[in-house]
Scaffold this motif. Structure first.
Motif, PDB file in Angstrom:
ATOM      1  N   VAL A   6       3.097  27.028  -5.864  1.00 28.41           N
ATOM      2  CA  VAL A   6       2.414  26.281  -5.611  1.00 28.41           C
ATOM      3  C   VAL A   6       2.124  25.059  -5.692  1.00 28.41           C
ATOM      4  O   VAL A   6       1.843  25.081  -7.513  1.00 28.41           O
ATOM      5  CB  VAL A   6       1.299  27.768  -5.894  1.00 28.41           C
ATOM      6  N   LEU A   7       1.643  23.896  -4.923  1.00 33.82           N
ATOM      7  CA  LEU A   7       1.322  23.201  -4.875  1.00 33.82           C
ATOM      8  C   LEU A   7      -0.181  22.610  -4.704  1.00 33.82           C
ATOM      9  O   LEU A   7      -0.679  23.443  -4.916  1.00 33.82           O
ATOM     10  CB  LEU A   7       2.162  22.607  -4.070  1.00 33.82           C
ATOM     11  N   ALA A   8      -0.425  21.116  -5.437  1.00 40.07           N
ATOM     12  CA  ALA A   8      -2.302  20.604  -5.240  1.00 40.07           C
ATOM     13  C   ALA A   8      -1.582  20.414  -3.390  1.00 40.07           C
ATOM     14  O   ALA A   8      -1.223  20.576  -3.181  1.00 40.07           O
ATOM     15  CB  ALA A   8      -2.145  19.582  -5.701  1.00 40.07           C
ATOM     16  N   TRP A   9      -3.068  20.530  -2.844  1.00 36.21           N
ATOM     17  CA  TRP A   9      -3.207  20.650  -1.794  1.00 36.21           C
ATOM     18  C   TRP A   9      -2.650  19.446  -0.978  1.00 36.21           C
ATOM     19  O   TRP A   9      -1.252  19.313   0.108  1.00 36.21           O
ATOM     20  CB  TRP A   9      -4.680  20.773  -1.207  1.00 36.21           C
ATOM     21  N   GLU A  10      -2.974  18.753  -1.493  1.00 35.85           N
ATOM     22  CA  GLU A  10      -1.791  16.753  -1.378  1.00 35.85           C
ATOM     23  C   GLU A  10      -0.935  16.596  -1.386  1.00 35.85           C
ATOM     24  O   GLU A  10       0.386  16.427  -0.498  1.00 35.85           O
ATOM     25  CB  GLU A  10      -2.907  16.722  -2.101  1.00 35.85           C
ATOM     26  N   ASP A  11      -0.364  17.169  -2.348  1.00 35.60           N
ATOM     27  CA  ASP A  11       0.857  17.716  -2.406  1.00 35.60           C
ATOM     28  C   ASP A  11       1.464  18.427  -1.086  1.00 35.60           C
ATOM     29  O   ASP A  11       3.139  18.092  -0.771  1.00 35.60           O
ATOM     30  CB  ASP A  11       1.440  17.839  -4.314  1.00 35.60           C
ATOM     31  N   TRP A  12       1.668  18.839  -0.487  1.00 36.10           N
ATOM     32  CA  TRP A  12       2.198  20.376   0.156  1.00 36.10           C
ATOM     33  C   TRP A  12       1.558  19.736   1.332  1.00 36.10           C
ATOM     34  O   TRP A  12       2.693  19.791   1.999  1.00 36.10           O
ATOM     35  CB  TRP A  12       0.576  20.933   0.109  1.00 36.10           C
ATOM     36  N   GLU A  13       1.261  18.853   1.699  1.00 38.41           N
ATOM     37  CA  GLU A  13       1.292  17.890   2.683  1.00 38.41           C
ATOM     38  C   GLU A  13       2.430  16.974   2.906  1.00 38.41           C
ATOM     39  O   GLU A  13       2.729  17.383   3.814  1.00 38.41           O
ATOM     40  CB  GLU A  13      -0.427  17.233   3.093  1.00 38.41           C
ATOM     41  N   ALA A  14       2.063  16.302   1.484  1.00 34.66           N
ATOM     42  CA  ALA A  14       2.663  15.457   1.631  1.00 34.66           C
ATOM     43  C   ALA A  14       4.397  15.768   1.505  1.00 34.66           C
ATOM     44  O   ALA A  14       5.074  15.211   2.425  1.00 34.66           O
ATOM     45  CB  ALA A  14       2.859  14.612   0.312  1.00 34.66           C
ATOM     46  N   LEU A  15       4.981  17.230   1.414  1.00 37.66           N
ATOM     47  CA  LEU A  15       5.693  17.800   1.276  1.00 37.66           C
ATOM     48  C   LEU A  15       6.124  17.660   2.115  1.00 37.66           C
ATOM     49  O   LEU A  15       6.838  18.644   2.980  1.00 37.66           O
ATOM     50  CB  LEU A  15       5.887  19.176   0.299  1.00 37.66           C
ATOM     51  N   ALA A  16       5.240  18.909   3.457  1.00 35.61           N
ATOM     52  CA  ALA A  16       5.250  19.534   5.015  1.00 35.61           C
ATOM     53  C   ALA A  16       5.790  17.789   5.694  1.00 35.61           C
ATOM     54  O   ALA A  16       6.995  18.293   6.468  1.00 35.61           O
ATOM     55  CB  ALA A  16       4.108  20.148   5.426  1.00 35.61           C
ATOM     56  N   GLU A  17       5.164  16.950   5.959  1.00 40.34           N
ATOM     57  CA  GLU A  17       5.219  15.907   6.180  1.00 40.34           C
ATOM     58  C   GLU A  17       6.615  15.548   5.338  1.00 40.34           C
ATOM     59  O   GLU A  17       7.775  15.100   7.113  1.00 40.34           O
ATOM     60  CB  GLU A  17       4.383  14.436   6.187  1.00 40.34           C
ATOM     61  N   ARG A  18       6.671  14.979   4.494  1.00 45.27           N
ATOM     62  CA  ARG A  18       8.510  15.045   4.549  1.00 45.27           C
ATOM     63  C   ARG A  18       9.735  15.752   5.246  1.00 45.27           C
ATOM     64  O   ARG A  18      10.499  15.132   5.736  1.00 45.27           O
ATOM     65  CB  ARG A  18       8.572  14.223   2.444  1.00 45.27           C
ATOM     66  N   LEU A  19       9.399  16.993   4.517  1.00 45.94           N
ATOM     67  CA  LEU A  19      10.207  17.786   5.282  1.00 45.94           C
ATOM     68  C   LEU A  19      10.554  17.659   7.507  1.00 45.94           C
ATOM     69  O   LEU A  19      11.303  17.819   7.105  1.00 45.94           O
ATOM     70  CB  LEU A  19      10.336  19.648   5.310  1.00 45.94           C
ATOM     71  N   GLN A  20       9.015  17.363   7.839  1.00 43.73           N
ATOM     72  CA  GLN A  20       9.244  17.422   9.043  1.00 43.73           C
ATOM     73  C   GLN A  20       9.344  15.588   9.296  1.00 43.73           C
ATOM     74  O   GLN A  20      10.108  15.871  10.129  1.00 43.73           O
ATOM     75  CB  GLN A  20       7.438  17.527   9.671  1.00 43.73           C
ATOM     76  N   SER A  21       9.937  14.868   8.630  1.00 47.03           N
ATOM     77  CA  SER A  21      10.443  13.379   9.136  1.00 47.03           C
ATOM     78  C   SER A  21      11.931  14.164   9.257  1.00 47.03           C
ATOM     79  O   SER A  21      12.614  13.919   9.696  1.00 47.03           O
ATOM     80  CB  SER A  21       9.439  12.387   8.635  1.00 47.03           C
ATOM     81  N   LEU A  22      11.997  14.485   8.038  1.00 47.83           N
ATOM     82  CA  LEU A  22      13.494  14.826   7.992  1.00 47.83           C
ATOM     83  C   LEU A  22      14.367  16.000   9.291  1.00 47.83           C
ATOM     84  O   LEU A  22      15.558  16.122   9.357  1.00 47.83           O
ATOM     85  CB  LEU A  22      13.893  14.925   6.587  1.00 47.83           C
ATOM     86  N   LYS A  23      13.456  16.231  10.425  1.00 50.01           N
ATOM     87  CA  LYS A  23      13.771  17.537  10.779  1.00 50.01           C
ATOM     88  C   LYS A  23      13.790  18.616  11.229  1.00 50.01           C
ATOM     89  O   LYS A  23      15.155  19.379  11.169  1.00 50.01           O
ATOM     90  CB  LYS A  23      14.917  16.590  11.979  1.00 50.01           C
ATOM     91  N   THR A  24      13.285  19.292   9.362  1.00 46.72           N
ATOM     92  CA  THR A  24      14.093  20.044   8.780  1.00 46.72           C
ATOM     93  C   THR A  24      13.914  21.506   9.647  1.00 46.72           C
ATOM     94  O   THR A  24      12.773  21.317  10.479  1.00 46.72           O
ATOM     95  CB  THR A  24      12.978  20.155   7.690  1.00 46.72           C
ATOM     96  N   ARG A  25      14.332  22.390   9.382  1.00 47.52           N
ATOM     97  CA  ARG A  25      14.237  23.511  10.108  1.00 47.52           C
ATOM     98  C   ARG A  25      13.322  24.662   9.702  1.00 47.52           C
ATOM     99  O   ARG A  25      13.898  24.740   8.417  1.00 47.52           O
ATOM    100  CB  ARG A  25      15.935  24.328  10.779  1.00 47.52           C
ATOM    101  N   PHE A  26      12.051  25.256   9.789  1.00 45.94           N
ATOM    102  CA  PHE A  26      11.663  26.367   9.061  1.00 45.94           C
ATOM    103  C   PHE A  26      11.415  26.956  10.052  1.00 45.94           C
ATOM    104  O   PHE A  26      12.162  27.957  11.045  1.00 45.94           O
ATOM    105  CB  PHE A  26       9.607  25.374   9.465  1.00 45.94           C
ATOM    106  N   VAL A  27      12.071  28.106   8.755  1.00 42.67           N
ATOM    107  CA  VAL A  27      11.717  29.740   9.252  1.00 42.67           C
ATOM    108  C   VAL A  27      10.346  29.647   9.931  1.00 42.67           C
ATOM    109  O   VAL A  27      10.008  30.723  10.799  1.00 42.67           O
ATOM    110  CB  VAL A  27      12.293  30.669   8.095  1.00 42.67           C
TER     111      VAL A  27
END
Length: 141
Positions: A79-100
């Motif tokens: 469980v991350l802080a909201w801003e940290d979650w948003e930053a991680l989501a952006e990082r993973l999306q920029s790396l073209k991560t395949r999400f379930v």
């Protein structure tokens, strides 16, 4: 009471791919290691990947329905802080991560409203990352 870091050891059938995933994709600092395992600082917690044969849950995940999505079981994450979650989501999306389950906010307008995303590591271990706008609702009914 302050939270204590957890220790979690997981099986990986491809140590090199898992090492890259946790170290490079997530940017986790590496700690001790051997030819068969690697320690990572996983958002302040100790995650250890251990070389092991592929487990049945890694080859074919079970799922349960939650908020209209098939959530893989078992899974782990933080469980991350909201801003940290948003930053991680952006990082993973920029790396073209395949999400379930793509990053989104579930239980909108309800008790326990939370941001969440699910993905698999290269060895089939399911991960969830979540954040609460109001952390006091983490265990609310």
């Amino acid at each position: 009471m302050a939270l204590a870091p957890f220790h979690l050891a997981i099986p990986v059938h491809d140590l090199a791919a898992a090492r890259h995933f946790y170290g490079q994709v997530f940017g986790c600092d590496e700690g001790r290691s051997s030819d068969h395992w690697v320690d990572f600082d996983f958002f302040g917690h100790q995650l250890v990947i251990h070389q092991a044969p592929q487990m049945p849950h890694q080859a074919e995940a079970h799922s349960n329905a939650v908020d209209g999505h098939d959530v893989p079981v078992p899974h782990f994450g933080v469980v991350l802080a909201w801003e940290d979650w948003e930053a991680l989501a952006e990082r993973l999306q920029s790396l073209k991560t395949r999400f379930v389950i793509e990053p989104y906010v579930r239980f909108k307008g309800q008790v326990g409203e939370q941001a969440t995303m699910f993905l698999f590591d290269p060895c089939g271990n399911a991960l969830e990352f979540k954040a609460f706008k109001d952390i006091s609702q983490m265990f609310a009914k």
